[in-house]
Every structure is written in C-alpha cells, then in structure tokens.
Design an enzyme around this catalytic site. Structure first.
Site, PDB file in Angstrom:
ATOM      1  CG  ASP A  25      -5.344  -0.171  -5.734  1.00  0.00           C
ATOM      2  OD1 ASP A  25      -5.870   0.771  -5.116  1.00  0.00           O
ATOM      3  OD2 ASP A  25      -4.224  -0.633  -5.448  1.00  0.00           O
ATOM      4  CG  HIS A  66      -5.431  -0.497  -1.895  1.00  0.00           C
ATOM      5  ND1 HIS A  66      -4.287  -0.107  -2.553  1.00  0.00           N
ATOM      6  CD2 HIS A  66      -5.318  -0.022  -0.625  1.00  0.00           C
ATOM      7  CE1 HIS A  66      -3.522   0.577  -1.725  1.00  0.00           C
ATOM      8  NE2 HIS A  66      -4.119   0.638  -0.550  1.00  0.00           N
ATOM      9  CB  CYS A  98      -0.969  -0.028   1.180  1.00  0.00           C
ATOM     10  SG  CYS A  98      -2.034  -1.478   1.241  1.00  0.00           S
TER      11      CYS A  98
END
Length: 260
Positions: free
Chosen positions: A190, A222, A135
């Site tokens: 995402d 994500h 991330c």
C-alpha cells in the site's frame, strides 16, 4: 446466527447542506448499538451497502453517509459492477478534486451531523458508537475518534491512506484526545500508507496510551476489503471482518440474545 436486516436511503441535515446516506438495522426489536461507516473513494454503492448489511446482521444500526454530498448526491460518477484497474483513471479524474475539497475541518463538522443523526435514530441505542472506515474513510474515522472522544467507543480503519503523514493536520496528531479502542488492518502492498507512516502512527498511539491493535496483512493491497474491485483479497477481507466484529463486540455489546 445472523439477523435479518432492513436498509433504506435517508437524508442527513448538515451545516452545509444535506448528505444522502444508507441506513440499515436489524429487523428485530431494538434499539441496537450504532455504527458509523465511512466509505472509500468510490462512494455509496451496492457492494458498500452490503458491507453495512453484514455489520447490521451482527446486531448494529449502521449509517453510511455520502461524504461527497457537497458535490452532489450518489452516484457522483457512474461505476461499473466491477471496478478494474483500467477503469480507475477515469473514475479518479472526477473523484480526486472532490476528495481534496473535503478538508479536515469540513470532515469533522460533518462527523458531528452524522453522529447527531445516529443519536436521533430510534433504532440506535443511546450512548457512544463504533466507527469504521475504508481507504480514505479510515482517516475520516480516525478524525472522528479524535474530535468526538465522548461519542466514540470503538474505531477501526482498514487499508487507510495518509494516516500519519508529515502534514500539520495529519489525523494521528490528535492521538492524545482519543478514548476509544482502536484497530487497524494495514495492507503491506500500500503506497498510500508506507512503513514509515505505520511506525509513526503506532508511536503516536502508544505514546498517548490509546488502547489499540494494528496488524499488517501480508500480501494485501490497498482496497483489499472491497469485493467489487480488482484489489479485493477474500482471505484478507474475512480477516478484517473477524477483527472488526470482535472490536465492536467488546466495545458495543449487542442485545442479539434478547432479540432472538
């Protein structure tokens, strides 16, 4: 065969204070190649430490710093054992201001301290290391590869956010400084890294002649690697493990055979 590992909490001196961190290494005789693991926004926690343990079990000494240390030691916010969609808003109400305060300049300065800590670690081998991030951590990993090309041999990023935005300080703009081999495992569901950014990142790396491979994991969201969240995708996560350990094995061969 995986190796038995030993993990502990450590403190890292930085120009701006002290960062708490998790350090894990094989119990077998070292030294072992070093790996810097950058956290996601939820920070250091048992699940993330477990991911570091898995890398260490493959023959590496792994350091996982709390990149939010300026705001306090871990945990900045109490996390449930499983982070569902209903818990995210309250968590991010606390975390988002801290994320925004970690400017690229501060992140790069901190990276030097993290690299110095690994270099000083007796269980970590001399020479360049591997960096991986998840991330927001994927962006930190990319910035580290850009800022310290002589100290990073391999860099991986998974479900990264804002890796190739139109901002003047987007991390992809430093591609021409990278000497490491790179791997990216993007999530196709995402919003933090839309297709136009994936294309922009690919072009920057290709134009700069960076050794790299990027894949879009179909159906993955994500955060797909994080087993303690509702975004977890077991199949995509295992695919990520294969890609990450293959990359580290090419760039940073271990002494597992001798250790065993």
């Amino acid at each position: 065969m995986t190796l038995a590992v030993h993990g502990s909490s450590v403190d890292i001196p930085t120009p701006d204070g002290t960062a708490d961190a998790y350090l894990v290494h094989p119990e077998s005789a070292g030294p072992h190649p070093g790996v810097l693991l950058y956290m996601d926004a939820f920070g250091l926690r048992p699940s993330l430490n477990g991911m570091a343990d898995r890398i260490a079990a493959a023959g590496y000494t792994v350091l996982v710093p709390n990149v939010f240390y300026r705001a306090g030691r871990t945990p900045l916010v109490e996390l449930p054992d499983f982070i569902g969609d209903d818990q995210r808003p309250a968590i991010f109400q606390t975390v988002l201001p801290v994320m925004r305060a970690l400017t690229p300049e501060l992140a790069v300065r901190d990276a030097g301290a993290y690299l110095d800590r690994l270099a000083a670690e007796p269980r970590a081998a001399d020479g360049p290391i591997g960096v991986t991030g998840y991330c927001m951590g994927a962006g930190l990993a990319l910035r580290t590869a850009v800022a310290y090309p002589d100290r990073v041999a391999a860099m991986a990023g998974f479900h990264g956010a804002q890796l190739a935005s139109e901002a003047p300080d987007s991390p992809h703009l430093g591609a021409d400084r990278i000497t490491a081999e790179l791997y990216f495992g993007h999530a196709d569901q995402d919003a933090a890294l839309p297709p136009e950014q994936i294309e922009r990142l690919e072009k920057a790396l290709t134009d700069a002649g960076v050794r790299h491979h990027a894949e879009v994991y179909a159906g993955a969201h994500h955060g797909y690697t994080q087993a303690d969240t509702s975004s977890y995708d077991a199949e995509a996560a295992e695919r990520h493990w294969t890609a990450l350990l293959d990359l580290l094995g090419r760039a940073l061969p271990t002494r597992r055979g001798a250790a065993l």
